[in-house]
Enzyme design. Structure first.
Site, PDB file in Angstrom:
ATOM      1  N   LYS A 298      42.412 -54.328  11.667  1.00 32.94           N
ATOM      2  CA  LYS A 298      43.167 -52.872  11.915  1.00 32.94           C
ATOM      3  C   LYS A 298      43.128 -53.056  10.174  1.00 32.94           C
ATOM      4  O   LYS A 298      43.162 -53.380   8.763  1.00 32.94           O
ATOM      5  CB  LYS A 298      44.475 -52.962  12.158  1.00 32.94           C
ATOM      6  CG  LYS A 298      45.163 -51.368  11.417  1.00 32.94           C
ATOM      7  CD  LYS A 298      46.305 -51.703  11.631  1.00 32.94           C
ATOM      8  CE  LYS A 298      47.378 -50.334  11.798  1.00 32.94           C
ATOM      9  NZ  LYS A 298      48.699 -50.149  12.038  1.00 32.94           N
ATOM     10  N   LYS A 351      40.421 -51.556  14.818  1.00 31.39           N
ATOM     11  CA  LYS A 351      41.251 -50.055  14.882  1.00 31.39           C
ATOM     12  C   LYS A 351      40.316 -49.272  12.733  1.00 31.39           C
ATOM     13  O   LYS A 351      40.814 -50.525  12.578  1.00 31.39           O
ATOM     14  CB  LYS A 351      42.888 -49.362  15.001  1.00 31.39           C
ATOM     15  CG  LYS A 351      43.272 -48.151  14.973  1.00 31.39           C
ATOM     16  CD  LYS A 351      45.125 -48.941  14.428  1.00 31.39           C
ATOM     17  CE  LYS A 351      45.788 -47.496  14.479  1.00 31.39           C
ATOM     18  NZ  LYS A 351      47.163 -47.356  14.770  1.00 31.39           N
TER      19      LYS A 351
END
Length: 430
Positions: A298, A351
């Site tokens: 992330k 992400k």
């Protein structure tokens, strides 16, 4: 050319298809009638036996009343039914140079010449089963539009959410992930509301599981929606995000969600060691069958802005660069992936999505675990804005972007387009 659609408005389990399959999947032959000429030709003239496409008749070839042996004998004797002429070579535009063809042993365009062969040789497909639908929920009764995310709403957990889930299930999307907008009065510096068994998320899980027992519910494990500081962890007075103390809170949050009926808990906080700690906590409480989807890579991205508006979860100070990954880093994703694998993650997530296709491919090549990609709010809003301004074809860009995530190696995609894309795949528009 007539076509037969392979999807319809009521499809509940649509097949997979490519991004441009509307134009060719399920085509019928345009040869509707077949007949054989009755005339005979001279024995000395030998021609191939073919049948003529006809635009009239009842669709059945006229039989000659001959046995197979008689047909073969007739052909051997040169009595072959009349065949269509060899079609002329299509003319080039006036002024096209006359050249000697290139001496190429391979011409890849041959495999792209027909819609049928393009479909046959397509390497990547996509279906509603690949989608996880992120849904924002709040305590209110009404659905509130999110300004920065056209088409997305904070859904009332008892009514609007249930209706949206029903729509998604009708087009084959049976996996969702919940993101709560928590009232300010319930937020504090340690995010204690995150593990309230009667909080918004546990209540919502119980409601949905009661109505749709087979619905797969992913939950977000992080403190930022519950923190008065807006960070994913507990903040020390000098601004440092406390790792181990935060992990302790996350374990309680994950267990609370599992107790309510969550199928997959998804730590998005990026604290070190949280996957192993959550796995141990779940197992100790008897939730061995609850999966963990770790936000493995992330990044501290600028693409999250609309999401934070939706949940009012912007950090009150500073940024998240001390725990989320540097967008400039590639190899670091392998460090995170290996740690998460060793600690018991069941799914690895990257992400954002499109800006990090190389990371998705890296994890796909290096890990045997399923890979998830999150097409985040900024990606969604850019496509929506381009569509509203008529700068792009929204539907085509949407489908292409999702196909690219699949091609890079994502098994599942968390996308706000889940309902719209699945509806498109089913052959209808919302």
């Amino acid at each position: 050319m007539a076509t037969t659609p392979i999807f319809n408005a009521s499809c509940s389990f649509p097949s997979t298809r490519g991004i441009d399959c509307k134009s060719y999947i399920g085509l019928r032959s345009n040869v509707s009638k077949v007949s054989v000429a009755s005339s005979r030709i001279a024995t000395s003239q030998r021609r191939n036996l073919v049948v003529r496409a006809s635009e009239s008749g009842n669709g059945h070839a006229k039989k000659l009343g001959m046995s197979d042996a008689e047909c073969e004998a007739a052909v051997a004797a040169g009595n072959v039914p009349e065949a269509p002429p060899v079609p002329p070579k299509p003319a080039a535009p006036v002024g096209t140079p006359i050249i000697k063809p290139l001496n190429l042993s391979r011409r890849p365009r041959r495999n792209r010449a027909s819609p049928v062969t393009r479909a046959a040789f397509q390497e990547t497909d996509i279906s509603p089963a690949n989608f996880v639908y992120p849904l924002f929920i709040h305590e209110g009764e009404e659905d509130t539009p999110i300004g920065a995310m056209p088409g997305c709403y904070r859904l009332g957990w008892r009514h609007g959410l249930v209706q949206e889930v029903a729509k998604a299930r009708a087009v084959g999307v049976n996996s969702i992930v919940l993101f709560p907008k928590v009232p300010e009065a319930l937020k504090n510096s340690t995010g204690d509301e995150a593990y309230n068994d009667n909080g918004l998320v546990p209540r919502t899980i119980r409601l949905l599981k009661d109505k749709y027992p087979d619905l797969i519910i992913y939950t977000d494990v992080a403190l930022d929606p519950y923190s008065s500081d807006g960070h994913d962890g507990i903040v020390r007075e000098d601004g440092v995000i406390m790792n181990d103390e935060t992990v302790h809170q996350l374990c309680k949050q994950a267990v609370s969600q599992a107790r309510a009926g969550a199928d997959v808990v998804s730590p998005s906080d990026m604290m070190d060691g949280r996957v192993g700690a959550i796995r141990s906590a779940l197992d100790a409480e008897g939730f061995q069958n609850v999966s963990i989807m770790s936000y493995t890579a992330k990044y501290a991205s600028s693409f999250y802005g609309p999401f934070r508006e939706a949940l009012d979860s912007n950090p009150r100070f500073g940024d998240k660069k001390t725990y989320q990954m540097n967008p400039a880093n590639y190899r670091e994703a392998l460090i995170e992936a290996r740690e998460d694998e060793a600690e018991g993650a069941d799914i690895l997530l990257v992400k954002p999505g499109l800006p990090y296709l190389d990371i998705i491919r890296l994890l796909r090549d290096k890990s045997p675990l399923p890979i998830a990609a999150y097409q985040v709010s900024g990606e969604y809003s850019m496509i929506k804005a381009g569509g509203v301004l008529k700068m792009i074809d929204e539907e085509k860009v949407m489908m292409e972007s999702l196909m690219c995530l699949r091609r890079a190696g994502a098994d599942i995609i968390l996308t706000y387009f889940a309902l719209q894309a699945a509806t498109c795949l089913c052959g209808e528009k919302r």
